[in-house]
Write a protein that holds these residues in place. Structure first.
Motif, PDB file in Angstrom:
ATOM      1  N   PHE A  95       9.463   8.224  -5.285  1.00 42.75           N
ATOM      2  CA  PHE A  95       8.371   9.189  -5.172  1.00 42.75           C
ATOM      3  C   PHE A  95       8.568  10.212  -6.274  1.00 42.75           C
ATOM      4  CE2 PHE A  95       6.119  12.880  -3.551  1.00 42.75           C
ATOM      5  CZ  PHE A  95       4.956  12.322  -3.034  1.00 42.75           C
ATOM      6  N   LEU A  96       7.497  10.528  -7.005  1.00 41.66           N
ATOM      7  CA  LEU A  96       7.581  11.461  -8.131  1.00 41.66           C
ATOM      8  C   LEU A  96       7.181  12.857  -7.651  1.00 41.66           C
ATOM      9  CD1 LEU A  96       5.940   9.209 -10.879  1.00 41.66           C
ATOM     10  CD2 LEU A  96       8.375   9.460 -10.320  1.00 41.66           C
ATOM     11  N   ARG A 151       3.647  11.553   0.918  1.00 36.04           N
ATOM     12  CA  ARG A 151       5.096  11.493   0.719  1.00 36.04           C
ATOM     13  C   ARG A 151       5.825  10.888   1.921  1.00 36.04           C
ATOM     14  NH1 ARG A 151       8.672  15.717  -2.568  1.00 36.04           N
ATOM     15  NH2 ARG A 151      10.630  14.571  -2.487  1.00 36.04           N
ATOM     16  N   GLU A 152       5.323  11.180   3.122  1.00 28.32           N
ATOM     17  CA  GLU A 152       6.023  10.706   4.317  1.00 28.32           C
ATOM     18  C   GLU A 152       5.959   9.184   4.484  1.00 28.32           C
ATOM     19  OE1 GLU A 152       1.958  12.362   5.702  1.00 28.32           O
ATOM     20  OE2 GLU A 152       3.536  12.891   4.262  1.00 28.32           O
ATOM     21  N   ASP A 196      16.395   7.512  -7.027  1.00 27.27           N
ATOM     22  CA  ASP A 196      15.982   8.895  -7.257  1.00 27.27           C
ATOM     23  C   ASP A 196      15.051   8.995  -8.461  1.00 27.27           C
ATOM     24  OD1 ASP A 196      17.568   9.132  -9.652  1.00 27.27           O
ATOM     25  OD2 ASP A 196      19.321   9.549  -8.413  1.00 27.27           O
ATOM     26  N   ALA A 197      14.341  10.119  -8.547  1.00 34.45           N
ATOM     27  CA  ALA A 197      13.335  10.312  -9.599  1.00 34.45           C
ATOM     28  C   ALA A 197      13.954  10.327 -10.989  1.00 34.45           C
ATOM     29  CB  ALA A 197      12.552  11.598  -9.339  1.00 34.45           C
ATOM     30  N   VAL A 256       2.497  10.530  -5.610  1.00 30.23           N
ATOM     31  CA  VAL A 256       2.572   9.350  -6.467  1.00 30.23           C
ATOM     32  C   VAL A 256       3.932   8.670  -6.316  1.00 30.23           C
ATOM     33  CG1 VAL A 256       2.421   8.497  -8.828  1.00 30.23           C
ATOM     34  CG2 VAL A 256       0.988  10.428  -8.117  1.00 30.23           C
ATOM     35  N   LEU A 257       3.881   7.378  -6.032  1.00 27.09           N
ATOM     36  CA  LEU A 257       5.076   6.542  -5.984  1.00 27.09           C
ATOM     37  C   LEU A 257       5.048   5.647  -7.216  1.00 27.09           C
ATOM     38  CD1 LEU A 257       7.433   5.667  -3.897  1.00 27.09           C
ATOM     39  CD2 LEU A 257       5.960   3.699  -3.468  1.00 27.09           C
ATOM     40  N   ALA A 258       6.137   5.615  -7.962  1.00 22.60           N
ATOM     41  CA  ALA A 258       6.258   4.709  -9.110  1.00 22.60           C
ATOM     42  C   ALA A 258       7.139   3.535  -8.698  1.00 22.60           C
ATOM     43  CB  ALA A 258       6.867   5.434 -10.296  1.00 22.60           C
TER      44      ALA A 258
END
Length: 201
Positions: free
Chosen positions: A5-6, A136-137, A152-153, A104-106
């Motif tokens: 998740f960004l 996000r959840e 991790d981001a 936003v999920l990458a």
């Protein structure tokens, strides 16, 4: 496959009968062919041609309310929504900042087992992988659907740098860079054949 998740990305939505025509007349990319599952990289420029904000534009399916969704820097989501509202005049367009509701999920390094409704290939560089607009959840649930391991981001940031894709606010300053100075033309973010848009000259 990896996913993260960004936390520095937000989402702005444009809806209404004139939304596509309205946005297409303002930004650097041609949006006519944007549909659910696809996206375009675009920017809003100053009248002098410098980047105010850059973003990925996709269309939400009818089951998600339709409209255009902009995957943009979180810090610019509010100002961008305000700026677009300033331009709309009598256009039948509603502009909403959905940051907090959608993020936003990458996902990269592999093929997703299944693509969620609000997912698309990153149009800047296919090596960047996929983007999925999600609350996000739901990060863990969506990663499971994709068949991806959560990381991790910072891992994504390293991948972005390897792919040679600049990030606004880190690799260039908003309001101070022209699209060509940030490789937008090389990243499919500038259409040289479309009609006029703000800052084109």
């Amino acid at each position: 496959m990896k996913a993260t998740f960004l936390p520095d990305r937000g989402v702005v939505k444009l809806s209404g009968d004139d939304a596509r025509h309205f946005l297409n007349n303002l930004v650097t990319a041609e949006l006519a062919e944007v549909k659910p599952g696809t996206a375009r990289f675009a920017a809003l420029l100053t009248p002098q041609g410098k980047i105010v904000a850059d973003f990925l534009v996709t269309e939400a399916p009818a089951g998600h309310g339709g409209g255009l969704l902009l995957d943009c820097p979180q810090s610019l989501a509010g100002p961008l929504a305000t700026k677009l509202g300033f331009y709309k005049l009598r256009a039948k367009v509603t502009v909403e900042n959905l940051t907090g509701q959608l993020g936003v999920l990458a996902a990269w390094d592999g093929q997703p087992a299944m693509m969620p409704d609000l997912g698309f290939i990153d149009p800047r560089n296919p090596d960047l992988g996929y983007r999925i607009l999600v609350p996000r959840e739901l990060t863990e649930k969506v990663a499971t659907v994709l068949g991806a391991d959560l990381v991790d981001a910072d891992t994504y940031e390293a991948h972005r740098i390897v792919c040679g894709v600049p990030k606004g606010g880190a690799d260039f300053a908003y309001g101070d860079a022209f699209p060509h100075e940030t490789n937008m033309d090389k990243l499919h973010g500038v259409n040289f054949d479309k009609g006029c848009y703000v800052g084109q000259e």
